[in-house]
Motif scaffolding. Structure first.
Motif, mmCIF file in Angstrom:
data_model
loop_
_atom_site.group_PDB
_atom_site.id
_atom_site.type_symbol
_atom_site.label_atom_id
_atom_site.label_comp_id
_atom_site.label_asym_id
_atom_site.label_seq_id
_atom_site.Cartn_x
_atom_site.Cartn_y
_atom_site.Cartn_z
ATOM 1 N N GLU A 26 58.674 45.460 43.793
ATOM 2 C CA GLU A 26 57.472 46.234 43.474
ATOM 3 C C GLU A 26 56.410 45.353 42.817
ATOM 4 O O GLU A 26 55.225 45.485 43.110
ATOM 5 N N ALA A 27 56.832 44.455 41.937
ATOM 6 C CA ALA A 27 55.879 43.559 41.281
ATOM 7 C C ALA A 27 55.210 42.645 42.305
ATOM 8 O O ALA A 27 53.992 42.413 42.248
ATOM 9 N N ALA A 34 46.841 43.315 44.447
ATOM 10 C CA ALA A 34 45.842 42.867 43.469
ATOM 11 C C ALA A 34 45.078 41.660 44.008
ATOM 12 O O ALA A 34 43.855 41.569 43.840
ATOM 13 N N LEU A 35 45.774 40.753 44.660
ATOM 14 C CA LEU A 35 45.105 39.592 45.269
ATOM 15 C C LEU A 35 44.123 40.046 46.344
ATOM 16 O O LEU A 35 42.973 39.578 46.381
ATOM 17 N N ALA A 37 42.648 42.835 46.588
ATOM 18 C CA ALA A 37 41.541 43.574 45.975
ATOM 19 C C ALA A 37 40.620 42.664 45.170
ATOM 20 O O ALA A 37 39.557 43.099 44.747
ATOM 21 N N GLY A 38 41.009 41.415 44.970
ATOM 22 C CA GLY A 38 40.167 40.480 44.235
ATOM 23 C C GLY A 38 40.338 40.525 42.723
ATOM 24 O O GLY A 38 39.518 39.973 41.988
ATOM 25 N N LEU A 39 41.395 41.160 42.232
ATOM 26 C CA LEU A 39 41.591 41.249 40.784
ATOM 27 C C LEU A 39 41.828 39.893 40.134
ATOM 28 O O LEU A 39 41.524 39.710 38.968
ATOM 29 N N CYS A 40 42.344 38.952 40.888
ATOM 30 C CA CYS A 40 42.640 37.642 40.316
ATOM 31 C C CYS A 40 41.378 36.813 40.080
ATOM 32 O O CYS A 40 41.410 35.824 39.361
ATOM 33 N N GLU A 41 40.287 37.228 40.678
ATOM 34 C CA GLU A 41 39.022 36.505 40.508
ATOM 35 C C GLU A 41 38.240 36.997 39.302
ATOM 36 O O GLU A 41 37.228 36.417 38.927
#
Length: 92
Positions: A26-27, A34-35, A37-41
């Motif tokens: 799940e993680a 998340a990647l 969706a661009g959350l890491c940026e």
């Protein structure tokens, strides 16, 4: 019929391993999303990000499940969920 304590402990160990593997899957899934969706940026403190993700999770828990047809409409920019920007790209 009573089971010996050793067998119960063994079963608990197996279940804990299954839980660990399920949590890892799940993680990894959430991480990939998340990647995408661009959350890491985004540079944001972890505490703030967790708080916002908890709000998002709460919103999804209280909303009726989306059907596949509804999900397709939301990808085309139609307003499906109340409060969602119409035709937006998801960026605030």
């Amino acid at each position: 019929m009573r089971r010996p304590v050793a067998k119960i402990r063994l079963e608990i160990g197996r279940l804990q391993e299954q839980l660990r593997q399920a949590e890892t899957r799940e993680a990894e899934r959430v991480g990939r999303l998340a990647l995408r969706a661009g959350l890491c940026e985004i540079e944001v403190d972890d505490v703030v990000l967790v708080a916002e993700l908890e709000k998002l999770a709460s919103r999804f828990r209280s909303a009726p499940p989306l059907s596949l047809a509804t999900q397709g409409k939301s990808r085309m920019g139609e307003q499906v969920i109340s409060g969602a920007p119409k035709g937006g790209n998801g960026a605030a």
